[in-house]
Design a protein around this motif. Sequence first.
Motif, PDB file in Angstrom:
ATOM      1  N   PHE A 242     -24.027  58.849  18.002  1.00 38.30           N
ATOM      2  CA  PHE A 242     -24.814  57.743  17.455  1.00 38.30           C
ATOM      3  C   PHE A 242     -24.397  56.380  18.016  1.00 38.30           C
ATOM      4  CE2 PHE A 242     -24.318  61.078  14.178  1.00 38.30           C
ATOM      5  CZ  PHE A 242     -25.633  61.527  14.144  1.00 38.30           C
ATOM      6  N   ILE A 243     -23.285  56.340  18.722  1.00 38.95           N
ATOM      7  CA  ILE A 243     -22.785  55.080  19.261  1.00 38.95           C
ATOM      8  C   ILE A 243     -23.734  54.435  20.275  1.00 38.95           C
ATOM      9  CG2 ILE A 243     -20.954  54.119  20.740  1.00 38.95           C
ATOM     10  CD1 ILE A 243     -18.957  55.786  19.169  1.00 38.95           C
ATOM     11  N   PRO A 244     -24.507  55.212  21.085  1.00 41.80           N
ATOM     12  CA  PRO A 244     -25.464  54.569  21.987  1.00 41.80           C
ATOM     13  C   PRO A 244     -26.469  53.662  21.276  1.00 41.80           C
ATOM     14  CG  PRO A 244     -25.142  56.827  22.660  1.00 41.80           C
ATOM     15  CD  PRO A 244     -24.438  56.673  21.342  1.00 41.80           C
ATOM     16  N   GLY A 245     -26.651  53.848  19.965  1.00 39.74           N
ATOM     17  CA  GLY A 245     -27.570  53.002  19.211  1.00 39.74           C
ATOM     18  C   GLY A 245     -26.966  51.687  18.768  1.00 39.74           C
ATOM     19  N   CYS A 246     -25.699  51.456  19.108  1.00 36.82           N
ATOM     20  CA  CYS A 246     -25.033  50.205  18.742  1.00 36.82           C
ATOM     21  C   CYS A 246     -25.389  49.103  19.747  1.00 36.82           C
ATOM     22  CB  CYS A 246     -23.519  50.394  18.702  1.00 36.82           C
ATOM     23  SG  CYS A 246     -22.941  51.594  17.475  1.00 36.82           S
ATOM     24  N   LYS A 247     -25.578  47.897  19.254  1.00 43.33           N
ATOM     25  CA  LYS A 247     -25.945  46.768  20.115  1.00 43.33           C
ATOM     26  C   LYS A 247     -24.782  46.355  21.012  1.00 43.33           C
ATOM     27  CE  LYS A 247     -27.739  42.024  19.941  1.00 43.33           C
ATOM     28  NZ  LYS A 247     -28.247  40.937  19.054  1.00 43.33           N
ATOM     29  N   PHE A 248     -23.573  46.375  20.441  1.00 41.24           N
ATOM     30  CA  PHE A 248     -22.413  45.907  21.187  1.00 41.24           C
ATOM     31  C   PHE A 248     -21.560  47.084  21.645  1.00 41.24           C
ATOM     32  CE2 PHE A 248     -23.396  42.518  18.094  1.00 41.24           C
ATOM     33  CZ  PHE A 248     -23.711  41.496  18.987  1.00 41.24           C
ATOM     34  N   LYS A 249     -21.045  46.967  22.857  1.00 40.38           N
ATOM     35  CA  LYS A 249     -20.227  48.029  23.439  1.00 40.38           C
ATOM     36  C   LYS A 249     -18.971  48.273  22.615  1.00 40.38           C
ATOM     37  CE  LYS A 249     -18.037  49.430  27.791  1.00 40.38           C
ATOM     38  NZ  LYS A 249     -17.764  49.047  29.210  1.00 40.38           N
ATOM     39  N   MET A 250     -18.377  47.210  22.090  1.00 37.59           N
ATOM     40  CA  MET A 250     -17.153  47.324  21.292  1.00 37.59           C
ATOM     41  C   MET A 250     -17.465  47.272  19.799  1.00 37.59           C
ATOM     42  SD  MET A 250     -14.865  47.849  23.513  1.00 37.59           S
ATOM     43  CE  MET A 250     -13.429  47.732  22.458  1.00 37.59           C
ATOM     44  N   CYS A 251     -18.554  47.884  19.402  1.00 34.87           N
ATOM     45  CA  CYS A 251     -18.962  47.883  17.996  1.00 34.87           C
ATOM     46  C   CYS A 251     -17.884  48.535  17.134  1.00 34.87           C
ATOM     47  CB  CYS A 251     -20.278  48.642  17.842  1.00 34.87           C
ATOM     48  SG  CYS A 251     -20.958  48.619  16.164  1.00 34.87           S
ATOM     49  N   ARG A 252     -17.562  47.905  16.013  1.00 31.32           N
ATOM     50  CA  ARG A 252     -16.544  48.437  15.106  1.00 31.32           C
ATOM     51  C   ARG A 252     -17.160  49.337  14.041  1.00 31.32           C
ATOM     52  NH1 ARG A 252     -14.267  42.871  13.028  1.00 31.32           N
ATOM     53  NH2 ARG A 252     -16.533  42.629  12.828  1.00 31.32           N
ATOM     54  N   HIS A 253     -18.514  49.291  13.935  1.00 29.65           N
ATOM     55  CA  HIS A 253     -19.251  50.095  12.953  1.00 29.65           C
ATOM     56  C   HIS A 253     -18.891  49.703  11.518  1.00 29.65           C
ATOM     57  CE1 HIS A 253     -19.621  52.272  16.655  1.00 29.65           C
ATOM     58  NE2 HIS A 253     -18.404  52.752  16.576  1.00 29.65           N
ATOM     59  N   VAL A 254     -18.586  48.415  11.332  1.00 27.10           N
ATOM     60  CA  VAL A 254     -18.195  47.958   9.994  1.00 27.10           C
ATOM     61  C   VAL A 254     -19.195  46.933   9.463  1.00 27.10           C
ATOM     62  CG1 VAL A 254     -16.390  46.823   8.623  1.00 27.10           C
ATOM     63  CG2 VAL A 254     -15.747  48.427  10.427  1.00 27.10           C
ATOM     64  N   ASP A 255     -19.250  45.737  10.109  1.00 29.23           N
ATOM     65  CA  ASP A 255     -20.142  44.693   9.595  1.00 29.23           C
ATOM     66  C   ASP A 255     -21.195  44.242  10.608  1.00 29.23           C
ATOM     67  OD1 ASP A 255     -18.429  43.408  11.325  1.00 29.23           O
ATOM     68  OD2 ASP A 255     -17.401  42.256   9.756  1.00 29.23           O
ATOM     69  N   GLU A 256     -21.332  44.994  11.728  1.00 30.46           N
ATOM     70  CA  GLU A 256     -22.377  44.654  12.705  1.00 30.46           C
ATOM     71  C   GLU A 256     -23.752  45.030  12.139  1.00 30.46           C
ATOM     72  OE1 GLU A 256     -18.585  45.607  14.922  1.00 30.46           O
ATOM     73  OE2 GLU A 256     -19.721  46.447  13.248  1.00 30.46           O
ATOM     74  N   GLU A 257     -24.739  44.201  12.450  1.00 34.49           N
ATOM     75  CA  GLU A 257     -26.087  44.449  11.920  1.00 34.49           C
ATOM     76  C   GLU A 257     -26.793  45.578  12.662  1.00 34.49           C
ATOM     77  OE1 GLU A 257     -28.445  40.954  11.686  1.00 34.49           O
ATOM     78  OE2 GLU A 257     -27.064  39.874  10.368  1.00 34.49           O
ATOM     79  N   VAL A 258     -26.665  45.626  13.988  1.00 30.69           N
ATOM     80  CA  VAL A 258     -27.316  46.667  14.777  1.00 30.69           C
ATOM     81  C   VAL A 258     -26.251  47.683  15.192  1.00 30.69           C
ATOM     82  CG1 VAL A 258     -28.720  47.189  16.799  1.00 30.69           C
ATOM     83  CG2 VAL A 258     -29.008  44.992  15.611  1.00 30.69           C
ATOM     84  N   CYS A 259     -26.177  48.768  14.441  1.00 32.77           N
ATOM     85  CA  CYS A 259     -25.117  49.757  14.650  1.00 32.77           C
ATOM     86  C   CYS A 259     -25.694  51.159  14.502  1.00 32.77           C
ATOM     87  CB  CYS A 259     -23.980  49.541  13.650  1.00 32.77           C
ATOM     88  SG  CYS A 259     -22.734  50.850  13.654  1.00 32.77           S
ATOM     89  N   GLY A 260     -25.580  51.959  15.538  1.00 32.65           N
ATOM     90  CA  GLY A 260     -26.119  53.309  15.510  1.00 32.65           C
ATOM     91  C   GLY A 260     -25.441  54.197  14.477  1.00 32.65           C
TER      92      GLY A 260
END
Length: 296
Positions: A242-260
């Motif tokens: 599901f990480i490819p759906g994240c907007k940022f490459k270094m997404c923490r999957h915590v408080d980002e708005e666009v997160c796969g």
Amino acid sequence: MNNGSGQIIKGVGGLYKVELKSGEIIKCKIRGKIRMESDVFIGDYVQVSYDNKGEGIIEKINERRSQLIRPYVSNIDGIIIVVSPIPEPNFLLVDKMIIGAVEQQITPIICINKPSLDGYDKLVRQINKDYSTLADIIEIDALSGKGSKILRDKIKGKFFALAGQSAVGKSTFINKMIGKDIMETGAVSEHNEKGRNITRHIEIIKFEDGTQIADTCGFDKLQMPVANPANLASYFVDFDEFIPGCKFKMCRHVDEEVCGVKKAVKEGKLSKDRYDRYVKLYLESQKRWNTRYDKR
């Protein structure tokens, strides 16, 4: 003095039992310099010097191919995590042991014990929901031996550590697998439904087919090592697709708005309970990372 090599199979109070390649077991202390340079793990392969009385000194610890800091074992192929309805499962503890397995590239197996207790079916559903893509899951009954053959077939000829909370039935299950009572067993306190820790040391049990199991002390807490929290998600391998759906490459999957990952949780493709525990671990890791240089 004689020289030889072998494996540490038990340790109590600074004394270790080392099984030599010949099968002889000697009682060893460890050379002071070695103790200062390295921790000692059950499962370590070592070089020893010993006398004709079966007593010796550990002179060198060979390089390890894997290691866990809780339980303190090395050179294992995998870890068997035992859970049961009582004592109440600590899923955060299970997550941390799974992280250790992923980090060390060893195989995790989850055994669900005590099928006669209320809440067993619910626990089976929860374990399958959260961990079916991460570990082999086996339903067992330590009293009757249910599941023992399935487990024996999966670990045949390999070295696995057996871990979990106190009184989940680890030692009872080993006794049933072996066919005789060699491990002391405990019970759950009626007062607080928590286990009483009977196994006070780690000991390797060897089977005739070459299988080895390290029975470990029951524990309810496991401290994560101080590590960059940005790397935590890499150990949650069920997040990967599901990480490819994240907007940022270094997404923490915590408080980002666009997160796969967060989207997958919302759509029911990922367990919300497991994700919530990830966030808890992330915040815990972040706090320890940010204060790693603070004076104690």
